[in-house]
Structure formats: structure tokens, C-alpha cells
Design a protein around this motif. Structure first.
Motif, PDB file in Angstrom:
ATOM      1  N   HIS A  43       0.853  -1.198   0.000  1.00 11.58           N
ATOM      2  CA  HIS A  43       0.000   0.000   0.000  1.00 11.58           C
ATOM      3  C   HIS A  43       0.890   1.249   0.000  1.00 11.58           C
ATOM      4  O   HIS A  43       1.061   1.912   1.019  1.00 11.58           O
ATOM      5  N   PRO A  44       1.503   1.567  -1.152  1.00 11.42           N
ATOM      6  CA  PRO A  44       2.426   2.715  -1.221  1.00 11.42           C
ATOM      7  C   PRO A  44       1.719   4.038  -0.953  1.00 11.42           C
ATOM      8  O   PRO A  44       0.553   4.215  -1.304  1.00 11.42           O
ATOM      9  N   GLU A  45       2.450   4.937  -0.297  1.00 12.89           N
ATOM     10  CA  GLU A  45       1.929   6.269   0.001  1.00 12.89           C
ATOM     11  C   GLU A  45       3.000   7.297  -0.363  1.00 12.89           C
ATOM     12  O   GLU A  45       4.194   7.041  -0.197  1.00 12.89           O
ATOM     13  N   PRO A  46       2.598   8.472  -0.837  1.00 18.44           N
ATOM     14  CA  PRO A  46       3.595   9.506  -1.156  1.00 18.44           C
ATOM     15  C   PRO A  46       4.252  10.045   0.109  1.00 18.44           C
ATOM     16  O   PRO A  46       3.646  10.102   1.171  1.00 18.44           O
ATOM     17  N   LEU A  47       5.533  10.421  -0.030  1.00 26.28           N
ATOM     18  CA  LEU A  47       6.267  10.980   1.104  1.00 26.28           C
ATOM     19  C   LEU A  47       6.230  12.500   1.043  1.00 26.28           C
ATOM     20  O   LEU A  47       6.256  13.096  -0.032  1.00 26.28           O
ATOM     21  N   GLU A  48       6.207  13.098   2.221  1.00 25.65           N
ATOM     22  CA  GLU A  48       6.230  14.556   2.303  1.00 25.65           C
ATOM     23  C   GLU A  48       7.453  14.998   3.091  1.00 25.65           C
ATOM     24  O   GLU A  48       7.957  14.286   3.949  1.00 25.65           O
ATOM     25  N   ALA A  49       7.907  16.217   2.789  1.00 27.96           N
ATOM     26  CA  ALA A  49       9.038  16.825   3.517  1.00 27.96           C
ATOM     27  C   ALA A  49      10.252  15.912   3.527  1.00 27.96           C
ATOM     28  O   ALA A  49      10.944  15.763   4.528  1.00 27.96           O
ATOM     29  N   ALA A  50      10.546  15.273   2.376  1.00 29.68           N
ATOM     30  CA  ALA A  50      11.656  14.327   2.322  1.00 29.68           C
ATOM     31  C   ALA A  50      13.005  15.001   2.555  1.00 29.68           C
ATOM     32  O   ALA A  50      13.932  14.386   3.088  1.00 29.68           O
ATOM     33  N   TRP A  51      13.116  16.278   2.169  1.00 27.29           N
ATOM     34  CA  TRP A  51      14.400  16.962   2.340  1.00 27.29           C
ATOM     35  C   TRP A  51      14.749  17.113   3.818  1.00 27.29           C
ATOM     36  O   TRP A  51      15.936  17.066   4.183  1.00 27.29           O
ATOM     37  N   ALA A  52      13.757  17.276   4.665  1.00 29.64           N
ATOM     38  CA  ALA A  52      14.030  17.339   6.111  1.00 29.64           C
ATOM     39  C   ALA A  52      14.584  16.005   6.595  1.00 29.64           C
ATOM     40  O   ALA A  52      15.506  15.957   7.415  1.00 29.64           O
ATOM     41  N   GLY A  53      14.041  14.922   6.051  1.00 22.88           N
ATOM     42  CA  GLY A  53      14.543  13.598   6.409  1.00 22.88           C
ATOM     43  C   GLY A  53      15.983  13.402   5.967  1.00 22.88           C
ATOM     44  O   GLY A  53      16.799  12.833   6.700  1.00 22.88           O
ATOM     45  N   ILE A  54      16.296  13.883   4.765  1.00 22.73           N
ATOM     46  CA  ILE A  54      17.662  13.766   4.259  1.00 22.73           C
ATOM     47  C   ILE A  54      18.629  14.546   5.151  1.00 22.73           C
ATOM     48  O   ILE A  54      19.726  14.063   5.475  1.00 22.73           O
ATOM     49  N   ALA A  55      18.237  15.738   5.568  1.00 19.70           N
ATOM     50  CA  ALA A  55      19.098  16.554   6.438  1.00 19.70           C
ATOM     51  C   ALA A  55      19.367  15.840   7.765  1.00 19.70           C
ATOM     52  O   ALA A  55      20.501  15.832   8.262  1.00 19.70           O
ATOM     53  N   VAL A  56      18.329  15.229   8.326  1.00 16.52           N
ATOM     54  CA  VAL A  56      18.504  14.500   9.591  1.00 16.52           C
ATOM     55  C   VAL A  56      19.439  13.315   9.407  1.00 16.52           C
ATOM     56  O   VAL A  56      20.283  13.027  10.263  1.00 16.52           O
ATOM     57  N   MET A  57      19.319  12.607   8.287  1.00 18.84           N
ATOM     58  CA  MET A  57      20.167  11.447   8.066  1.00 18.84           C
ATOM     59  C   MET A  57      21.618  11.839   7.855  1.00 18.84           C
ATOM     60  O   MET A  57      22.535  11.127   8.267  1.00 18.84           O
ATOM     61  N   VAL A  58      21.868  12.974   7.212  1.00 15.57           N
ATOM     62  CA  VAL A  58      23.248  13.470   7.063  1.00 15.57           C
ATOM     63  C   VAL A  58      23.834  13.768   8.441  1.00 15.57           C
ATOM     64  O   VAL A  58      24.993  13.409   8.737  1.00 15.57           O
ATOM     65  N   PHE A  59      23.051  14.409   9.294  1.00 13.02           N
ATOM     66  CA  PHE A  59      23.507  14.678  10.659  1.00 13.02           C
ATOM     67  C   PHE A  59      23.767  13.368  11.404  1.00 13.02           C
ATOM     68  O   PHE A  59      24.741  13.249  12.158  1.00 13.02           O
ATOM     69  N   SER A  60      22.896  12.370  11.173  1.00 15.42           N
ATOM     70  CA  SER A  60      23.063  11.069  11.830  1.00 15.42           C
ATOM     71  C   SER A  60      24.386  10.422  11.431  1.00 15.42           C
ATOM     72  O   SER A  60      25.074   9.822  12.262  1.00 15.42           O
ATOM     73  N   ILE A  61      24.732  10.533  10.160  1.00 11.23           N
ATOM     74  CA  ILE A  61      25.986   9.948   9.671  1.00 11.23           C
ATOM     75  C   ILE A  61      27.184  10.616  10.353  1.00 11.23           C
ATOM     76  O   ILE A  61      28.127   9.947  10.798  1.00 11.23           O
ATOM     77  N   ILE A  62      27.145  11.941  10.457  1.00  8.59           N
ATOM     78  CA  ILE A  62      28.254  12.665  11.087  1.00  8.59           C
ATOM     79  C   ILE A  62      28.391  12.267  12.561  1.00  8.59           C
ATOM     80  O   ILE A  62      29.497  11.986  13.053  1.00  8.59           O
TER      81      ILE A  62
END
Length: 293
Positions: free
Chosen positions: A113-132
């Protein structure tokens, strides 16, 4: 202060540093990932959030287990409390397996049951911080493991290494979702769940080996035998038995000595062997039995 005691104090300091840093990083990442997941609804980001929740639980267990393992031996625990570290590793394995199952189920549901994602860029920013943040923690853990050989910190480090791949996968999934490939998020979530499960099995097997008194590495055993055989009057060495418990290694061995030696001389040779091995491996508790050749 004796050399083994000084090394014990330094080991305790490093273990406390690693476990506290691990808990701190996990709590910060939980707060950030939870906030962004509520906004995006991403399965792969949910995988990252659940993984961080498991990190926090496992790291908290490590914190208390390491503190308990560092307690000196007492009348009820004559060999010390070091196996608490292996128990912490086993608990981590259970936590990680649970997180993998949760992510797997959520990924299957979102794939169907696929659903569209919203505010994906915020998620990307958090994941970059997580990597650091994860890279910084891994640097601390690498330093501690090199000097302590801690099972608990080693298990924690293995999990955080898998987090790097997980975080990179989440970034790719979110980027693909931005280009309309919605099922990529669910597929990456499934792949991450399987990878987490594999890591859980490895951690659990390592912990079980220690709890089952698995022998120390072959190179350590060979070095102990070489040291013992180099002592004057030692004809041969046999029945070497070893095991690991937290910061302590336990070694038992039989020396073959000339039958003509007096009891005092045989004892002196055994003490020479014990001190020589402890000089090379300060964390070792060595028991020597003397046999007439």
C-alpha cells in the motif's frame, strides 16, 4: 600503582566514556528522527528511528552492564563480573532482532500500500547529521576497543557501523521518492531490516562464544606457550586452557619440570612462568600446575 592496576583503571575510564557517548548519541538521534518521521511517514526513516530506539536501549544496557562488569571479584563471584559484558551483547542481539522484524513488517505493508512521502528533504538533512554523529561515535569506540577489547563496546560498534549503511540507504530512498519512485522507500526498508537481522545474529553468536568459555585466539595461546617454554628448566607445557571474562583473561597450564628439582625450585620456576605471561598479557590471571617429567 602496579601496571595491571593502572591498566585496569584506564580500561574502566575508556569503557565509561564509550558507553556514555553511545547513549548520548542515540538519544539525540531519536529526537530528530521521530520529529521528521512524523512529518514524512517514510518507512525507511521509520527503520532508522526504530534502529535508534534499539540503539538507546542496547546502549543503556551496556552502560549498566559495563559498570557491573568492572566491579572487582567478591566471595560470590570469584572470577569477577566480566561476563556481564557478554550478557549485554546477547541482550543487544535480541533488541536488534526485534527492530528488524518491526521494520520488515512495516516495509511489507508499505510495499503493498504505497503512500507519497512529504518533507523528504528534512529527512535527508537528519540522516546526514546522523551519519556525522555516528562517525564521531565510531571513532571513540574504535579507540576504546583497541585498548580494552570489550565485547559489549565491540557489539555496540558493530551495530553503529551497520547504521552508516542504513542511514545512506535512507537518504537514497528519500531521494528516489522525490523522483516519484515511491516503492523504493519500502524496498530499502526491507533490505535494511534483513541487514539489521544479520548483524543481530553475529552479535549474538559472539556473545554466546564468550558465555560458553570459548578459548582465547590461537595467536594468544601460541604466545603464552612460547613464553612458558622459554623459562629455564621447563621441558614442555601442556593442558593450556583459556577463557575470557570482561576485562580479564584466565589461563591454566601444566609445566613439565625435571623430577630432580626441589619443591622450592619447582615453585620458583612456576612463578617465573606466571610472571612472564602476566608481563606480556597484564589482563591475564594465570594458574600454573607443576608436573615431574
Amino acid at each position: 600503582m602496579s601496571k595491571p592496576h593502572a591498566m585496569g583503571e584506564e580500561r574502566a575510564r575508556l569503557l565509561r566514556l564509550a558507553t556514555r557517548a553511545s547513549v548520548g548519541v542515540a538519544l539525540v538521534l531519536i529526537a530528530l528522527k521521530a520529529t521528521v518521521w512524523l512529518t514524512t511517514g517514510s518507512v525507511s526513516l521509520l527503520a532508522g528511528l526504530i534502529d535508534s530506539l534499539m540503539d538507546a536501549a542496547a546502549s543503556t544496557i551496556n552502560l549498566f552492564a559495563v559498570a557491573y562488569a568492572l566491579k572487582p571479584a567478591d566471595k560470590e563471584h570469584r572470577f569477577g563480573h566480566g561476563k556481564a559484558e557478554a550478557l549485554a551483547g546477547l541482550a543487544q542481539s535480541a533488541f536488534i532482532t526485534g527492530s528488524a522484524v518491526l521494520v520488515l513488517l512495516q516495509g511489507i505493508n508499505r510495499l503493498l500500500h504505497p503512500e507519497p512521502l512529504e518533507a523528504a528533504w528534512a529527512g535527508i538533512a537528519v540522516m546526514v547529521f546522523s551519519i556525522i554523529a555516528t562517525l564521531a561515535l565510531l571513532a571513540i569506540q574504535k579507540h576504546v576497543i583497541a585498548r580494552t577489547n570489550s565485547t559489549a563496546v565491540g557489539a555496540d560498534s558493530l551495530h553503529y557501523k551497520s547504521d552508516l549503511l542504513l542511514n545512506l540507504s535512507i537518504i537514497v530512498a528519500l531521494l528516489l521518492a522525490q523522483f516519484g519512485i515511491q516503492r523504493a522507500d519500502a524496498l530499502f526498508g526491507l533490505g535494511i531490516a534483513l541487514f539489521i537481522g544479520y548483524g543481530a545474529v553475529r552479535i549474538g553468536l559472539d556473545a554466546i562464544q564468550i558465555l560458553m568459555d570459548h578459548e582465547l585466539p590461537d595467536e594468544v595461546r601460541a604466545e603464552a606457550l612460547r613464553i612458558a617454554r622459554a623459562v629455564p628448566d621447563v621441558i614442555d607445557v601442556h593442558e593450556l586452557r583459556t577463557r575470557e571474562s570482561g576485562q580479564h583473561w584466565f589461563m591454566q597450564l601444566h609445566l613439565e619440570l625435571p623430577a630432580t628439582l626441589t619443591l622450592a625450585d619447582a615453585h620458583a620456576r612456576g612463578e617465573q612462568v606466571r610472571l612472564a605471561i602476566v608481563e606480556r598479557f597484564p589482563q591475564a590471571d594465570v594458574l600454573v600446575h607443576k608436573d615431574p617429567a
